[in-house]
Design a protein around this motif. Structure first.
Motif, PDB file in Angstrom:
ATOM      1  N   THR A  49      33.307  12.356  82.360  1.00 12.78           N
ATOM      2  CA  THR A  49      34.265  13.158  81.597  1.00 12.78           C
ATOM      3  C   THR A  49      35.043  12.248  80.664  1.00 12.78           C
ATOM      4  O   THR A  49      35.509  11.184  81.082  1.00 12.78           O
ATOM      5  N   LEU A  50      35.195  12.690  79.430  1.00 19.67           N
ATOM      6  CA  LEU A  50      35.899  11.890  78.441  1.00 19.67           C
ATOM      7  C   LEU A  50      36.722  12.802  77.553  1.00 19.67           C
ATOM      8  O   LEU A  50      36.264  13.874  77.158  1.00 19.67           O
ATOM      9  N   VAL A  51      37.969  12.400  77.241  1.00 18.91           N
ATOM     10  CA  VAL A  51      38.835  13.151  76.336  1.00 18.91           C
ATOM     11  C   VAL A  51      38.879  12.437  74.996  1.00 18.91           C
ATOM     12  O   VAL A  51      39.179  11.238  74.940  1.00 18.91           O
ATOM     13  N   VAL A  52      38.587  13.170  73.928  1.00 19.76           N
ATOM     14  CA  VAL A  52      38.536  12.559  72.594  1.00 19.76           C
ATOM     15  C   VAL A  52      39.310  13.428  71.603  1.00 19.76           C
ATOM     16  O   VAL A  52      39.367  14.649  71.748  1.00 19.76           O
ATOM     17  N   PRO A  53      39.904  12.813  70.591  1.00 16.96           N
ATOM     18  CA  PRO A  53      40.566  13.596  69.541  1.00 16.96           C
ATOM     19  C   PRO A  53      39.526  14.189  68.590  1.00 16.96           C
ATOM     20  O   PRO A  53      38.513  13.553  68.287  1.00 16.96           O
ATOM     21  N   VAL A  54      39.790  15.401  68.119  1.00 17.35           N
ATOM     22  CA  VAL A  54      38.882  16.058  67.175  1.00 17.35           C
ATOM     23  C   VAL A  54      39.696  16.745  66.088  1.00 17.35           C
ATOM     24  O   VAL A  54      40.844  17.123  66.296  1.00 17.35           O
ATOM     25  N   SER A 106      29.868  20.533  79.111  1.00 18.22           N
ATOM     26  CA  SER A 106      30.942  21.495  78.876  1.00 18.22           C
ATOM     27  C   SER A 106      32.062  20.817  78.106  1.00 18.22           C
ATOM     28  O   SER A 106      32.224  19.590  78.157  1.00 18.22           O
ATOM     29  N   ALA A 107      32.828  21.620  77.384  1.00 13.79           N
ATOM     30  CA  ALA A 107      33.931  21.087  76.581  1.00 13.79           C
ATOM     31  C   ALA A 107      35.102  22.045  76.641  1.00 13.79           C
ATOM     32  O   ALA A 107      34.931  23.266  76.559  1.00 13.79           O
ATOM     33  N   VAL A 108      36.295  21.491  76.794  1.00 17.07           N
ATOM     34  CA  VAL A 108      37.536  22.274  76.821  1.00 17.07           C
ATOM     35  C   VAL A 108      38.430  21.754  75.701  1.00 17.07           C
ATOM     36  O   VAL A 108      38.678  20.548  75.611  1.00 17.07           O
ATOM     37  N   PHE A 109      38.928  22.677  74.861  1.00 17.88           N
ATOM     38  CA  PHE A 109      39.771  22.290  73.725  1.00 17.88           C
ATOM     39  C   PHE A 109      41.236  22.534  74.022  1.00 17.88           C
ATOM     40  O   PHE A 109      41.620  23.536  74.621  1.00 17.88           O
ATOM     41  N   SER A 110      42.084  21.600  73.573  1.00 20.86           N
ATOM     42  CA  SER A 110      43.531  21.752  73.660  1.00 20.86           C
ATOM     43  C   SER A 110      44.150  21.127  72.420  1.00 20.86           C
ATOM     44  O   SER A 110      43.659  20.120  71.913  1.00 20.86           O
ATOM     45  N   THR A 111      45.236  21.734  71.944  1.00 23.84           N
ATOM     46  CA  THR A 111      45.910  21.179  70.776  1.00 23.84           C
ATOM     47  C   THR A 111      46.753  19.960  71.133  1.00 23.84           C
ATOM     48  O   THR A 111      47.176  19.211  70.248  1.00 23.84           O
ATOM     49  N   THR A 112      47.020  19.765  72.409  1.00 28.13           N
ATOM     50  CA  THR A 112      47.794  18.605  72.844  1.00 28.13           C
ATOM     51  C   THR A 112      46.997  17.839  73.897  1.00 28.13           C
ATOM     52  O   THR A 112      46.177  18.405  74.610  1.00 28.13           O
ATOM     53  N   GLY A 113      47.249  16.547  74.001  1.00 25.72           N
ATOM     54  CA  GLY A 113      46.558  15.737  74.993  1.00 25.72           C
ATOM     55  C   GLY A 113      46.601  14.279  74.615  1.00 25.72           C
ATOM     56  O   GLY A 113      47.357  13.861  73.735  1.00 25.72           O
ATOM     57  N   SER A 114      45.788  13.491  75.286  1.00 23.05           N
ATOM     58  CA  SER A 114      45.677  12.065  74.978  1.00 23.05           C
ATOM     59  C   SER A 114      44.263  11.616  75.299  1.00 23.05           C
ATOM     60  O   SER A 114      43.527  12.298  76.015  1.00 23.05           O
TER      61      SER A 114
END
Length: 240
Positions: A183-188, A214-222
């Motif tokens: 699992t990896l969180v990336v800016p888009v 799978s991918a989950v989108f959020s407007t905030t995060g790091s």
């Protein structure tokens, strides 16, 4: 009173006297009388524009409930400061997918490619700038038909870029299998994107059983939220 003065006032006509009285009345009542003479019924529809209304002169009590639509509000003119905290619910926000997924059940025998090769892909469109939490999983086995020992590298690729997060399935025995997940969180940026699980062979060869992404989108995060589920040894399926 001298007769000359009586004669001067006696010559005032009834019409002149009526005009004089009307002038006195209007002068004493001011704009109240004039205002009462004009109502909304006397104004033609669509003849009053924004230029006819003093800035800041209208309040919420002057606007009919549910009388304004999105078309009445200038695009980009509202900010968070214009919306009361807690006043919006899900029904007030335009529907937009925030979770995506894909699965590939195709099996691949004698996989020996040393270049990154997609196992499963998913295209998606994010509604705004934000962050994607992407998870990829797969299952593979050592391909005993090829002899030697297989060793499969796997990773995530987003918009054609392989991320610096390679993981490896190390089979504990000839013909054995293993699972892996990352699992990896990336800016888009707002717009279209493609997320993939990719693999490359570093050993004698592997037998692939597909994978999921799978991918989950959020407007905030790091981007610090990186996690990996270690590969779990599994008894092989004999590559059949």
């Amino acid at each position: 009173m001298p007769s000359s003065e009586r004669g001067r006032f006696g010559r005032i006509s009834p019409i002149a006297l009526a005009i004089l009285v009307a002038a006195l009345l209007l002068g004493s009542t001011g704009g109240a009388v004039a205002g009462a003479l004009i109502t909304g019924k006397q104004i033609k529809n669509e003849t009053v524009t924004g230029a006819d209304i003093k800035n800041g002169s209208l309040g919420s009590v002057d606007i009919k409930n549910n009388g304004l639509l999105g078309a009445d509000v200038l695009n980009g003119s509202l900010t968070g400061a214009d919306v009361a905290n807690g006043s919006l619910t899900n029904v007030d926000i335009a529907d937009e997918a925030s979770v995506w997924g894909a699965m590939n059940k195709d099996q691949t025998d004698n996989f020996v490619a040393g270049d990154w090769t997609p196992v499963v892909s998913r295209s998606l469109t994010t509604p705004a700038n934000g962050f994607l939490a992407v998870t990829g999983t797969l299952y593979a086995e050592d391909d005993f038909d090829l002899g030697g020992q297989g060793q499969l590298n796997y990773n995530l690729r987003i918009d054609g870029k392989v991320l610096d997060s390679r993981r490896t399935l190390a089979y504990y025995d000839i013909g054995a299998g293993a699972t892996g997940s990352i699992t990896l969180v990336v800016p888009v940026a707002k717009g279209a994107h493609t997320v993939q699980v990719v693999v490359s062979e570093a050993g004698s060869g592997s037998y692939l059983y597909g994978g999921e992404v799978s991918a989950v989108f959020s407007t905030t995060g790091s981007t610090t939220g990186l996690a990996q589920v270690p590969g779990r040894p599994v008894v092989g399926r004999a590559n059949r």
